[in-house]
Design an enzyme around this catalytic site. Structure first.
Site, PDB file in Angstrom:
ATOM      1  N   SER A  46       0.829  -1.204   0.000  1.00  0.00           N
ATOM      2  CA  SER A  46       0.000   0.000   0.000  1.00  0.00           C
ATOM      3  C   SER A  46       0.865   1.256   0.000  1.00  0.00           C
ATOM      4  CB  SER A  46      -0.968  -0.040   1.190  1.00  0.00           C
ATOM      5  OG  SER A  46      -1.946   0.968   1.087  1.00  0.00           O
ATOM      6  N   HIS A  76      -7.353  -5.381  -0.148  1.00  0.00           N
ATOM      7  CA  HIS A  76      -6.181  -4.526  -0.303  1.00  0.00           C
ATOM      8  C   HIS A  76      -4.929  -5.139   0.329  1.00  0.00           C
ATOM      9  CE1 HIS A  76      -4.391  -0.622  -1.186  1.00  0.00           C
ATOM     10  NE2 HIS A  76      -4.017  -0.460   0.074  1.00  0.00           N
ATOM     11  N   ASP A 128     -10.527  -4.059  -5.299  1.00  0.00           N
ATOM     12  CA  ASP A 128      -9.848  -3.403  -4.178  1.00  0.00           C
ATOM     13  C   ASP A 128     -10.481  -2.033  -3.992  1.00  0.00           C
ATOM     14  OD1 ASP A 128      -8.159  -2.100  -2.408  1.00  0.00           O
ATOM     15  OD2 ASP A 128      -6.308  -2.704  -3.411  1.00  0.00           O
TER      16      ASP A 128
END
Length: 267
Positions: free
Chosen positions: A97, A247, A219
């Site tokens: 991320s 995610h 996502d």
């Protein structure tokens, strides 16, 4: 900086039996334990370096400086400090991320140390910027999310965790919510603001390292179009789209992403 200071400050852990090195950088609201489902697939082939950003996990809270950690460059400095403390080179940096972007910043800064990048569900910018870019969120929505942190921190954690984990990670929602809740709210809000409001789109083309991008088909935080945008903007990137909802592919689909990660890092 004294080696022992960095290793303690960032709660550095080293494991694995391989000769090549992976540095695993966790995402917002998480810590190094979030990699524990993926590392068993990597330990045979790699030396694995795990750490917690200052303000996360079991890092030293006394080292937190609001000004430093109000930008992604501050978190990228943690990565380079850890690499320096362990005298690392030829590193594959695996970032989840927001750490895909802190890893990008570090890779641009120290290309002699970081030779490859792996991005797990990256987003260079969470904000919509029409007509050419859809990050997925309007500024008002993200401000509201941060406002909820102030009004009801536990409620914020319980609201965000299922969004992040997605349907494939339903059994791990509590783990993520607990991780959010265990983070000092001041540290969490600082990291949240820089995570959701940074814009790294102009940096993508500056990294020369070979890059592997893992993208979920579904996502909520980073759509497939975002993964394709990252690939298109980078000089030497390949995109692996995984049939998944959520995610956190390193937690929900470690078996599926490990083979491609291993092959890429060993090449």
């Amino acid at each position: 900086m004294v080696l022992d200071d960095t290793l303690a400050r960032n709660n550095v852990t080293v494991l694995g039996a391989g000769t090549k090195t992976l540095v695993l950088a966790h995402g917002f609201g998480c810590d190094q334990t979030m990699w524990q489902l993926l590392t068993p697939y990597l330990e045979h082939d790699f030396r694995i370096v795990l750490f917690d950003y200052v303000g996360s996990g079991k890092s030293d809270p006394r080292a937190f400086k609001g000004e430093k950690y109000s930008t992604l460059e501050g978190y990228a400095q943690d990565i380079t400090d850890v690499c320096d403390a362990l005298n690392l080179s030829d590193v594959t940096l695996v970032g989840h991320s927001v750490s895909a972007m802190t890893g990008l910043i570090a890779a641009i800064e120290v290309p002699h140390i970081i030779s490859k990048l792996v991005m797990v569900c990256p987003s260079p910018c969470f904000l919509n910027d029409p007509p050419d870019y859809q990050g997925g969120f309007e500024r008002a929505d993200l401000e509201e999310l941060l406002g909820l942190m102030d009004r009801n921190y536990v409620g914020w954690a319980n609201h965000l965790a299922p969004i992040v984990m997605g349907m494939n990670g339903a059994e791990m929602v509590e783990t993520l919510a607990d991780s959010f809740c265990s983070t000092d709210p001041l540290f969490a809000k600082t990291f949240a603001r820089v995570t959701f409001f940074s814009d790294c789109r102009d940096l993508l083309s500056k990294a020369k390292q070979p890059t592997l991008i893992f993208q979920s088909t579904e996502d909520t935080l980073a759509a497939v179009s975002v993964g394709k945008f990252v690939q298109a903007q980078m000089i030497n990137a390949q995109l692996e789209i995984v049939e998944a909802n959520g995610h956190c592919l390193h937690m929900t689909h470690p078996r599926e992403i490990a083979p491609a990660l291993v092959q890429f890092a060993l090449e």
